[in-house]
Design a protein around this motif. Structure first.
Motif, PDB file in Angstrom:
ATOM      1  N   TRP A   7     -19.803  13.796  -8.267  1.00 57.78           N
ATOM      2  CA  TRP A   7     -21.139  13.514  -8.797  1.00 57.78           C
ATOM      3  C   TRP A   7     -21.894  14.765  -9.220  1.00 57.78           C
ATOM      4  O   TRP A   7     -23.002  14.677  -9.738  1.00 57.78           O
ATOM      5  CB  TRP A   7     -21.960  12.736  -7.752  1.00 57.78           C
ATOM      6  N   LYS A   8     -21.331  15.933  -8.954  1.00 55.21           N
ATOM      7  CA  LYS A   8     -22.000  17.199  -9.321  1.00 55.21           C
ATOM      8  C   LYS A   8     -23.436  17.189  -8.775  1.00 55.21           C
ATOM      9  O   LYS A   8     -23.657  16.703  -7.679  1.00 55.21           O
ATOM     10  CB  LYS A   8     -21.920  17.395 -10.840  1.00 55.21           C
ATOM     11  N   MET A   9     -24.415  17.665  -9.548  1.00 49.40           N
ATOM     12  CA  MET A   9     -25.774  17.744  -8.988  1.00 49.40           C
ATOM     13  C   MET A   9     -26.601  16.526  -9.420  1.00 49.40           C
ATOM     14  O   MET A   9     -27.721  16.645  -9.906  1.00 49.40           O
ATOM     15  CB  MET A   9     -26.438  19.054  -9.411  1.00 49.40           C
ATOM     16  N   GLY A  83     -13.147  25.142  -5.482  1.00 49.73           N
ATOM     17  CA  GLY A  83     -12.730  25.871  -6.688  1.00 49.73           C
ATOM     18  C   GLY A  83     -12.926  25.115  -7.981  1.00 49.73           C
ATOM     19  O   GLY A  83     -12.221  25.379  -8.974  1.00 49.73           O
ATOM     20  N   HIS A  84     -13.887  24.188  -8.002  1.00 51.70           N
ATOM     21  CA  HIS A  84     -14.166  23.496  -9.268  1.00 51.70           C
ATOM     22  C   HIS A  84     -14.492  24.525 -10.348  1.00 51.70           C
ATOM     23  O   HIS A  84     -15.084  25.567 -10.057  1.00 51.70           O
ATOM     24  CB  HIS A  84     -15.337  22.522  -9.072  1.00 51.70           C
ATOM     25  N   SER A  85     -14.143  24.240 -11.580  1.00 47.26           N
ATOM     26  CA  SER A  85     -14.336  25.242 -12.643  1.00 47.26           C
ATOM     27  C   SER A  85     -15.809  25.615 -12.805  1.00 47.26           C
ATOM     28  O   SER A  85     -16.121  26.729 -13.218  1.00 47.26           O
ATOM     29  CB  SER A  85     -13.768  24.750 -13.967  1.00 47.26           C
ATOM     30  N   TYR A 149      -5.758  19.089 -11.488  1.00 45.05           N
ATOM     31  CA  TYR A 149      -5.608  19.833 -12.744  1.00 45.05           C
ATOM     32  C   TYR A 149      -6.746  19.414 -13.655  1.00 45.05           C
ATOM     33  O   TYR A 149      -6.821  18.259 -14.080  1.00 45.05           O
ATOM     34  CB  TYR A 149      -4.255  19.532 -13.411  1.00 45.05           C
ATOM     35  N   GLU A 150      -7.637  20.359 -13.918  1.00 48.82           N
ATOM     36  CA  GLU A 150      -8.777  20.072 -14.780  1.00 48.82           C
ATOM     37  C   GLU A 150      -8.860  21.127 -15.880  1.00 48.82           C
ATOM     38  O   GLU A 150      -9.450  22.199 -15.672  1.00 48.82           O
ATOM     39  CB  GLU A 150     -10.071  20.083 -13.965  1.00 48.82           C
ATOM     40  N   PRO A 151      -8.264  20.848 -17.049  1.00 54.94           N
ATOM     41  CA  PRO A 151      -8.390  21.808 -18.146  1.00 54.94           C
ATOM     42  C   PRO A 151      -9.873  21.973 -18.471  1.00 54.94           C
ATOM     43  O   PRO A 151     -10.572  20.984 -18.697  1.00 54.94           O
ATOM     44  CB  PRO A 151      -7.626  21.137 -19.296  1.00 54.94           C
ATOM     45  N   ILE A 155     -13.592  19.240 -19.569  1.00 53.45           N
ATOM     46  CA  ILE A 155     -14.582  18.813 -18.574  1.00 53.45           C
ATOM     47  C   ILE A 155     -15.936  18.598 -19.224  1.00 53.45           C
ATOM     48  O   ILE A 155     -16.509  19.516 -19.807  1.00 53.45           O
ATOM     49  CB  ILE A 155     -14.697  19.837 -17.433  1.00 53.45           C
ATOM     50  N   GLY A 156     -16.421  17.368 -19.150  1.00 52.10           N
ATOM     51  CA  GLY A 156     -17.753  17.046 -19.651  1.00 52.10           C
ATOM     52  C   GLY A 156     -17.879  17.159 -21.160  1.00 52.10           C
ATOM     53  O   GLY A 156     -18.973  17.153 -21.702  1.00 52.10           O
ATOM     54  N   THR A 157     -16.755  17.269 -21.850  1.00 49.14           N
ATOM     55  CA  THR A 157     -16.796  17.496 -23.291  1.00 49.14           C
ATOM     56  C   THR A 157     -16.410  16.248 -24.069  1.00 49.14           C
ATOM     57  O   THR A 157     -16.583  16.210 -25.289  1.00 49.14           O
ATOM     58  CB  THR A 157     -15.793  18.597 -23.687  1.00 49.14           C
ATOM     59  N   GLY A 185     -11.055  15.596 -16.176  1.00 44.10           N
ATOM     60  CA  GLY A 185     -11.544  16.061 -17.480  1.00 44.10           C
ATOM     61  C   GLY A 185     -11.746  14.874 -18.390  1.00 44.10           C
ATOM     62  O   GLY A 185     -10.791  14.383 -18.986  1.00 44.10           O
ATOM     63  N   SER A 186     -13.015  14.396 -18.433  1.00 42.65           N
ATOM     64  CA  SER A 186     -13.382  13.270 -19.308  1.00 42.65           C
ATOM     65  C   SER A 186     -12.545  12.012 -19.079  1.00 42.65           C
ATOM     66  O   SER A 186     -12.234  11.291 -20.026  1.00 42.65           O
ATOM     67  CB  SER A 186     -13.339  13.702 -20.778  1.00 42.65           C
ATOM     68  N   VAL A 187     -12.179  11.763 -17.815  1.00 43.59           N
ATOM     69  CA  VAL A 187     -11.504  10.487 -17.510  1.00 43.59           C
ATOM     70  C   VAL A 187     -12.544   9.378 -17.574  1.00 43.59           C
ATOM     71  O   VAL A 187     -13.644   9.507 -17.037  1.00 43.59           O
ATOM     72  CB  VAL A 187     -10.859  10.511 -16.103  1.00 43.59           C
TER      73      VAL A 187
HETATM   74  P1  PGA Z   1     -15.897  14.944 -16.360  1.00 44.68           P
HETATM   75  O1  PGA Z   1     -15.862  15.964 -15.127  1.00 44.68           O
HETATM   76  O2  PGA Z   1     -15.128  13.715 -15.944  1.00 44.68           O
HETATM   77  O3  PGA Z   1     -17.353  14.657 -16.588  1.00 44.68           O
HETATM   78  O4  PGA Z   1     -15.252  15.637 -17.520  1.00 44.68           O
HETATM   79  C1  PGA Z   1     -14.706  16.111 -14.359  1.00 44.68           C
HETATM   80  C2  PGA Z   1     -14.946  17.142 -13.281  1.00 44.68           C
HETATM   81  O5  PGA Z   1     -15.683  18.110 -13.542  1.00 44.68           O
HETATM   82  O6  PGA Z   1     -14.435  17.032 -12.155  1.00 44.68           O
END
Ligand code: PGA
Length: 229
Positions: A7-9, A83-85, A149-151, A155-157, A185-187
């Motif tokens: 959920w991030k922030m 270690g999230h990006s 594995y999160e290219p 992520i969020g793109t 990554g954008s799942v």
């Molecule tokens: P996202 O984020 O699904 O919004 O791309 C994935 C993540 O940062 O873990």
């Protein structure tokens, strides 16, 4: 299959309670929610499986802004993302700190989702394999450890890795470390099936689409269906 919502922030305790009350994961999938620190207690009280988004490597000490394994365990939290990006990009997380956080959390009995992934320019320069190998080399296969594995470019793109790109990276990671590997990554509900259907994709770490109970549930249902087939 493990489906984790990062959920991030986003979501305070009220929104966390609301989500958790409406969320009922299907059988056959391990669903994990990762609320921000201030909402962990509300999440745990709901009975769902709750992980934090970070954890420190010391039991206690003068580390302003950090949280310890002892505090998380006392709260009833069962694991942590490490270690999230976004931690690596904005908060100076390095492979060395990822290793320390991961080892300490596993020793404390927490489960860990350790994140790895290449930047867009690293992929363009043909460095993906070297980057993933370096990031994974600080981890050791232990019970409780999962890699995500999160290219970073995905992520969020809205740019998702193709199933082939994900599979290739997961196979590499698994050849280096014998642990489950999640894709992140954008799942979203629309692309979850093709990604989760890859032989070396063991689940997903979902950001944006995990904030909505309907879309997160849909991803969990896809995972449950694929685990049965
Ligand atoms: P996202 O984020 O699904 O919004 O791309 C994935 C993540 O940062 O873990």
């Amino acid at each position: 299959m493990l489906i984790a919502g990062n959920w991030k922030m986003y979501k305070g305790p009220g929104a966390t309670r609301e989500f958790c009350a409406a969320f009922s994961p299907p059988d056959g999938v391990e669903a994990v929610l990762c609320p921000p620190f201030g909402s962990l207690g509300a999440g745990v009280a709901s009975g769902h499986t709750i992980y934090a988004q970070n954890v420190h490597w010391a039991d206690d000490g003068a580390f302003t802004g950090e949280v310890s394994t002892l505090i998380l365990v006392e709260l009833g939290v069962q694991g942590a993302i490490v270690g999230h990006s976004e931690r690596r990009q904005y908060f100076g997380e390095t492979d060395a700190t990822v290793r320390m956080r991961t080892e300490h959390a596993l020793e404390a009995g927490l489960r860990v989702i350790a994140c790895v992934g290449e930047l867009e320019e690293e992929r363009e320069r043909g460095e993906t394999e070297a980057v993933l190998t370096r990031q994974v080399s600080v981890l050791s296969a232990r019970p409780g450890l999962t890699v995500a594995y999160e290219p970073v470019w995905a992520i969020g793109t809205g740019k998702t890795a193709t199933p082939e790109i994900a599979q290739e990276a997961h196979a590499l990671i698994k050849s280096l470390l014998d642990v489950p590997v999640l894709y992140g990554g954008s799942v979203k509900p629309e692309n979850a099936a093709e990604l989760l259907d890859q032989p070396d994709v063991d689940g997903a770490l979902v950001g944006g689409a995990s904030l909505d109970v309907g879309s997160f549930t849909a991803i969990c249902e896809t995972a449950a269906r694929l685990s049965r087939s």
